[in-house]
Design a protein around this motif. Structure first.
Motif, PDB file in Angstrom:
ATOM      1  N   ALA A  56       0.829  -1.195   0.000  1.00 65.33           N
ATOM      2  CA  ALA A  56       0.000   0.000   0.000  1.00 65.33           C
ATOM      3  C   ALA A  56       0.865   1.247   0.000  1.00 65.33           C
ATOM      4  CB  ALA A  56      -0.917   0.004   1.228  1.00 65.33           C
ATOM      5  N   MET A  57       0.246   2.366  -0.372  1.00 63.81           N
ATOM      6  CA  MET A  57       0.864   3.683  -0.330  1.00 63.81           C
ATOM      7  C   MET A  57      -0.138   4.666   0.265  1.00 63.81           C
ATOM      8  SD  MET A  57       2.662   3.852  -4.120  1.00 63.81           S
ATOM      9  CE  MET A  57       3.557   5.378  -3.776  1.00 63.81           C
ATOM     10  N   ALA A  58       0.383   5.773   0.785  1.00 60.27           N
ATOM     11  CA  ALA A  58      -0.467   6.829   1.315  1.00 60.27           C
ATOM     12  C   ALA A  58       0.238   8.166   1.130  1.00 60.27           C
ATOM     13  CB  ALA A  58      -0.760   6.586   2.792  1.00 60.27           C
ATOM     14  N   VAL A  59      -0.556   9.221   0.903  1.00 66.74           N
ATOM     15  CA  VAL A  59       0.007  10.555   0.731  1.00 66.74           C
ATOM     16  C   VAL A  59      -0.630  11.498   1.740  1.00 66.74           C
ATOM     17  CG1 VAL A  59      -1.675  11.242  -1.035  1.00 66.74           C
ATOM     18  CG2 VAL A  59       0.554  12.367  -0.946  1.00 66.74           C
ATOM     19  N   LYS A  60       0.175  12.414   2.262  1.00 68.66           N
ATOM     20  CA  LYS A  60      -0.295  13.394   3.222  1.00 68.66           C
ATOM     21  C   LYS A  60      -0.639  14.712   2.529  1.00 68.66           C
ATOM     22  CE  LYS A  60       2.146  11.828   7.383  1.00 68.66           C
ATOM     23  NZ  LYS A  60       2.894  12.293   8.577  1.00 68.66           N
ATOM     24  N   THR A  61      -1.375  15.549   3.241  1.00 68.04           N
ATOM     25  CA  THR A  61      -1.720  16.864   2.695  1.00 68.04           C
ATOM     26  C   THR A  61      -0.483  17.741   2.549  1.00 68.04           C
ATOM     27  OG1 THR A  61      -2.216  17.645   4.937  1.00 68.04           O
ATOM     28  CG2 THR A  61      -4.059  16.816   3.631  1.00 68.04           C
ATOM     29  N   ASN A  62       0.588  17.451   3.298  1.00 68.77           N
ATOM     30  CA  ASN A  62       1.818  18.244   3.175  1.00 68.77           C
ATOM     31  C   ASN A  62       2.745  17.728   2.083  1.00 68.77           C
ATOM     32  OD1 ASN A  62       2.974  15.948   4.234  1.00 68.77           O
ATOM     33  ND2 ASN A  62       3.733  16.896   6.106  1.00 68.77           N
ATOM     34  N   GLY A  63       2.305  16.702   1.323  1.00 67.29           N
ATOM     35  CA  GLY A  63       3.081  16.200   0.197  1.00 67.29           C
ATOM     36  C   GLY A  63       3.957  15.006   0.480  1.00 67.29           C
ATOM     37  N   GLU A  64       4.007  14.536   1.722  1.00 72.49           N
ATOM     38  CA  GLU A  64       4.775  13.321   2.020  1.00 72.49           C
ATOM     39  C   GLU A  64       4.066  12.103   1.450  1.00 72.49           C
ATOM     40  OE1 GLU A  64       6.486  14.840   6.367  1.00 72.49           O
ATOM     41  OE2 GLU A  64       5.364  12.951   6.204  1.00 72.49           O
ATOM     42  N   VAL A  65       4.808  11.203   0.818  1.00 70.72           N
ATOM     43  CA  VAL A  65       4.248   9.952   0.342  1.00 70.72           C
ATOM     44  C   VAL A  65       4.963   8.801   1.053  1.00 70.72           C
ATOM     45  CG1 VAL A  65       5.784   9.849  -1.680  1.00 70.72           C
ATOM     46  CG2 VAL A  65       3.636   8.569  -1.692  1.00 70.72           C
TER      47      VAL A  65
ATOM     48  N   ARG B 266       5.089   4.326   2.070  1.00 69.44           N
ATOM     49  CA  ARG B 266       4.923   2.965   1.546  1.00 69.44           C
ATOM     50  C   ARG B 266       4.771   1.966   2.684  1.00 69.44           C
ATOM     51  NH1 ARG B 266      10.466   0.593  -0.826  1.00 69.44           N
ATOM     52  NH2 ARG B 266       9.553  -1.356  -0.074  1.00 69.44           N
ATOM     53  N   TRP B 267       4.164   0.817   2.342  1.00 66.92           N
ATOM     54  CA  TRP B 267       3.990  -0.261   3.332  1.00 66.92           C
ATOM     55  C   TRP B 267       3.964  -1.597   2.608  1.00 66.92           C
ATOM     56  CZ3 TRP B 267       0.179  -3.988   4.001  1.00 66.92           C
ATOM     57  CH2 TRP B 267       0.186  -4.668   5.226  1.00 66.92           C
ATOM     58  N   GLU B 268       4.574  -2.613   3.197  1.00 66.25           N
ATOM     59  CA  GLU B 268       4.542  -3.978   2.685  1.00 66.25           C
ATOM     60  C   GLU B 268       3.955  -4.900   3.735  1.00 66.25           C
ATOM     61  OE1 GLU B 268       8.250  -5.363   1.119  1.00 66.25           O
ATOM     62  OE2 GLU B 268       8.823  -3.360   0.417  1.00 66.25           O
ATOM     63  N   ASP B 269       3.287  -5.951   3.291  1.00 71.30           N
ATOM     64  CA  ASP B 269       2.661  -6.909   4.180  1.00 71.30           C
ATOM     65  C   ASP B 269       3.666  -7.424   5.217  1.00 71.30           C
ATOM     66  OD1 ASP B 269       0.693  -8.477   5.219  1.00 71.30           O
ATOM     67  OD2 ASP B 269       0.708  -9.975   3.622  1.00 71.30           O
ATOM     68  N   GLY B 270       3.306  -7.293   6.482  1.00 70.32           N
ATOM     69  CA  GLY B 270       4.187  -7.761   7.540  1.00 70.32           C
ATOM     70  C   GLY B 270       5.251  -6.776   7.954  1.00 70.32           C
ATOM     71  N   GLY B 271       5.322  -5.615   7.285  1.00 70.31           N
ATOM     72  CA  GLY B 271       6.356  -4.632   7.580  1.00 70.31           C
ATOM     73  C   GLY B 271       5.786  -3.379   8.214  1.00 70.31           C
ATOM     74  N   SER B 272       6.563  -2.318   8.208  1.00 74.14           N
ATOM     75  CA  SER B 272       6.146  -1.053   8.783  1.00 74.14           C
ATOM     76  C   SER B 272       6.145   0.024   7.703  1.00 74.14           C
ATOM     77  CB  SER B 272       7.094  -0.648   9.921  1.00 74.14           C
ATOM     78  OG  SER B 272       8.423  -0.531   9.434  1.00 74.14           O
ATOM     79  N   TRP B 273       5.601   1.196   8.039  1.00 72.52           N
ATOM     80  CA  TRP B 273       5.528   2.287   7.098  1.00 72.52           C
ATOM     81  C   TRP B 273       6.852   3.035   7.027  1.00 72.52           C
ATOM     82  CZ3 TRP B 273       1.480   3.511   3.897  1.00 72.52           C
ATOM     83  CH2 TRP B 273       0.276   2.825   4.113  1.00 72.52           C
ATOM     84  N   SER B 274       7.227   3.456   5.818  1.00 69.22           N
ATOM     85  CA  SER B 274       8.429   4.256   5.631  1.00 69.22           C
ATOM     86  C   SER B 274       8.155   5.316   4.573  1.00 69.22           C
ATOM     87  CB  SER B 274       9.627   3.401   5.223  1.00 69.22           C
ATOM     88  OG  SER B 274       9.371   2.726   4.003  1.00 69.22           O
ATOM     89  N   GLN B 275       8.819   6.455   4.706  1.00 72.45           N
ATOM     90  CA  GLN B 275       8.576   7.571   3.796  1.00 72.45           C
ATOM     91  C   GLN B 275       9.373   7.410   2.516  1.00 72.45           C
ATOM     92  OE1 GLN B 275       8.871  11.429   5.657  1.00 72.45           O
ATOM     93  NE2 GLN B 275       9.026  12.495   3.692  1.00 72.45           N
ATOM     94  N   LEU B 276       8.709   7.720   1.390  1.00 73.30           N
ATOM     95  CA  LEU B 276       9.336   7.634   0.075  1.00 73.30           C
ATOM     96  C   LEU B 276       9.821   8.980  -0.447  1.00 73.30           C
ATOM     97  CD1 LEU B 276       6.852   5.213  -1.722  1.00 73.30           C
ATOM     98  CD2 LEU B 276       9.293   4.798  -1.460  1.00 73.30           C
ATOM     99  N   ASP B 277       9.000  10.035  -0.261  1.00 72.72           N
ATOM    100  CA  ASP B 277       9.314  11.299  -0.919  1.00 72.72           C
ATOM    101  C   ASP B 277       8.492  12.414  -0.288  1.00 72.72           C
ATOM    102  OD1 ASP B 277      10.461  13.069  -2.690  1.00 72.72           O
ATOM    103  OD2 ASP B 277       9.664  12.144  -4.505  1.00 72.72           O
ATOM    104  N   THR B 278       8.741  13.630  -0.731  1.00 68.55           N
ATOM    105  CA  THR B 278       7.957  14.805  -0.353  1.00 68.55           C
ATOM    106  C   THR B 278       7.560  15.550  -1.618  1.00 68.55           C
ATOM    107  OG1 THR B 278       9.943  16.175  -0.152  1.00 68.55           O
ATOM    108  CG2 THR B 278       9.161  15.056   1.851  1.00 68.55           C
ATOM    109  N   GLY B 279       6.673  16.523  -1.471  1.00 66.54           N
ATOM    110  CA  GLY B 279       6.286  17.350  -2.608  1.00 66.54           C
ATOM    111  C   GLY B 279       5.308  16.711  -3.558  1.00 66.54           C
TER     112      GLY B 279
END
Length: 470
Positions: free
Chosen positions: A248-257, A259-272
């Motif tokens: 899965a992926m998710a994006v914030k209103t401040n532009g942060e995007v 990522r998440w993988e099954d069994g793992g944790s969330w980590s940031q990919l990019d901004t803007g």
């Protein structure tokens, strides 16, 4: 913006439609296409254009923003502008006659008219010159399906506004913020409340370790019935989510995007990154593994190494990105639509290719179609016409029915749905995306209002909102 937790509706995201209703110039504004014409008989060189319109409205409710028509003539103040509404819409104040101010603007104030149940076109006329604005409408009503095993509980089947089908799971959201999900082989169950009622704020994750809805409530990500725990305490300001099988992926209103993988944790990919519709493309492929794609400044980026290579210098001006959501991860593919209507398709087996142009660029107006070992294909809309691989002749509707006025498509791959502006819904459940059957005549036409779920992609996996009458 109105808080969805109290049962009313937030302002939806912007989208720009490429449909030309009348010959003339077009202006890009939130949620509508604005097109005006100045016929040869227009008096004294008068030209009218619609310069502002309400964002997407909810069915049977008054608009929450103004509609402004500008008259350009030698004497543009005091000009009479007559606005006409589609069938089923009604005026709350007056009958649509407005007079321009000193700047030449005739303003229909928020709340002056009530929309109907489906997308409609408002017409403004002044001195023989005409302009039109197509207004998106989000239907509110029952969740319908042509798959008996996926029927929503009868006692709860009202006030539904969004539906998401990803893989074998399905998610539905009510105007109250109540959120329901159906797991593979399971029954519908309410998993929470307070869910955002904006489009693309929920999906389903279908993995070996995780099988649950991923959804946003007041900016906080939830998985199943619980809020996601972030090691950094960063669970806030999320706007939209996307998934593909177990990722899965998710994006914030401040532009942060993120990522998440099954069994793992969330980590940031990019901004803007913008939090608009169709900006995220998580790809799970059983042959090539996992990759995450997103649009930033009109450029497609990949978790594999920054900006991708798209043709020869073509990775610019990208407006939308769509991903297939395949249960078996067999050559999962992407469809990218540029602001000029060019369409690019990606599959691991074939790479990127350019099959079509002229596609509309509004939200949820393209989709991966048939996939498999031979690579991906695209389903798009071109000036209201449904096209497969850029060709209308590859789309076969029932005898006597016209391929026109389509406004939204949905589909993981091989199975697809498409709806017309009048609410007529069609579906195809074969592997080539060509032969379509009419499914319903009262389907909602807004964003995230139809989806495909079902076990193994079987026929009967279509879900849609059937708007209640006004």
């Amino acid at each position: 913006m109105i808080d969805p937790r109290v049962g009313t509706f937030p302002e939806p995201p912007s989208a720009v439609r490429r449909r030309t209703v009348l010959a003339g110039a077009a202006w890009a504004v939130p949620a509508v296409a604005l097109t005006s014409a100045s016929p040869a008989f227009a008096a004294s060189g008068t030209r009218v254009s619609i310069t502002q319109a309400p964002t997407e409205s909810f069915a049977c409710q008054a608009t929450t923003g103004p509609l402004i028509a500008h008259v350009d003539s030698s004497t543009n103040a005091g000009q009479l502008v007559q606005f006409s509404l589609p069938s089923g819409w009604r005026w709350v104040k007056g009958s649509g006659s407005y007079v321009t101010d000193a700047q030449g603007d005739a303003t229909v104030q928020a709340g002056d008219f009530v929309v109907g149940t489906t997308t409609g076109t408002v017409v403004a006329t002044a001195a023989g010159s005409t302009a039109v604005a197509e207004l998106e409408v989000t239907g509110v009503g029952a969740l319908s399906t042509d798959w008996s095993a996926g029927a929503f509980p009868a006692g709860e089947n009202s006030r539904l506004v969004r539906v998401y089908g990803v893989g074998r799971g399905t998610v539905a959201v009510k105007t109250t913020g109540d959120i329901w999900s159906r797991s593979p082989g399971g029954a519908w169950a309410q998993i929470g409340t307070g869910a955002d009622t904006t489009a693309q704020a929920a999906v389903y994750i279908d993995g070996s370790q995780t099988s649950a809805a991923l959804w946003v409530a007041s900016g906080v990500l939830h998985l199943g019935s619980a809020a996601v725990v972030f090691s950094s305490g960063a669970n806030s300001d999320f706007a939209r989510v996307a998934s593909c099988g177990p990722i899965a992926m998710a994006v914030k209103t401040n532009g942060e995007v993120w990522r998440w993988e099954d069994g793992g944790s969330w980590s940031q990919l990019d901004t803007g990154v913008t939090d608009d519709l169709d900006q995220l493309g998580p790809v799970w492929d059983k042959s090539t593994g996992i990759a995450f794609y997103w649009i930033k400044g009109g450029v497609i980026f990949s978790s594999a190494g920054g900006p991708i290579t798209l043709g020869t210098g073509q990775n610019s001006g990208v407006r939308r990105l769509y991903v297939a959501s395949l249960r078996d991860g067999d050559d999962t593919n992407l469809v990218a639509v540029k602001t000029n209507g060019d369409v690019w398709v990606y599959a691991a087996s074939t790479g990127w290719r350019f099959p079509a142009t002229g596609a509309e660029t509004g939200g949820e107006q393209a989709s991966p179609a048939a996939t498999g070992n031979s690579g991906g294909t695209a389903l798009t809309i071109h000036e209201g016409v449904l096209e497969f691989e850029g060709k209308a002749e590859y789309v076969t509707l029932p005898s006597g029915e016209k391929n026109e006025d389509f406004c939204r498509v949905a589909g993981p791959a091989g199975v697809s749905l498409a709806v017309k502006r009048d609410g007529t819904l069609y579906g195809t459940y074969n592997n080539v995306g060509q032969d379509w059957a009419r499914i319903a005549t009262n389907a909602a036409t807004g964003y995230s209002q139809m989806a495909l779920g079902g076990e193994n992609g079987a026929r009967g996996g279509g879900f849609w909102i059937s708007p209640a009458s006004c």
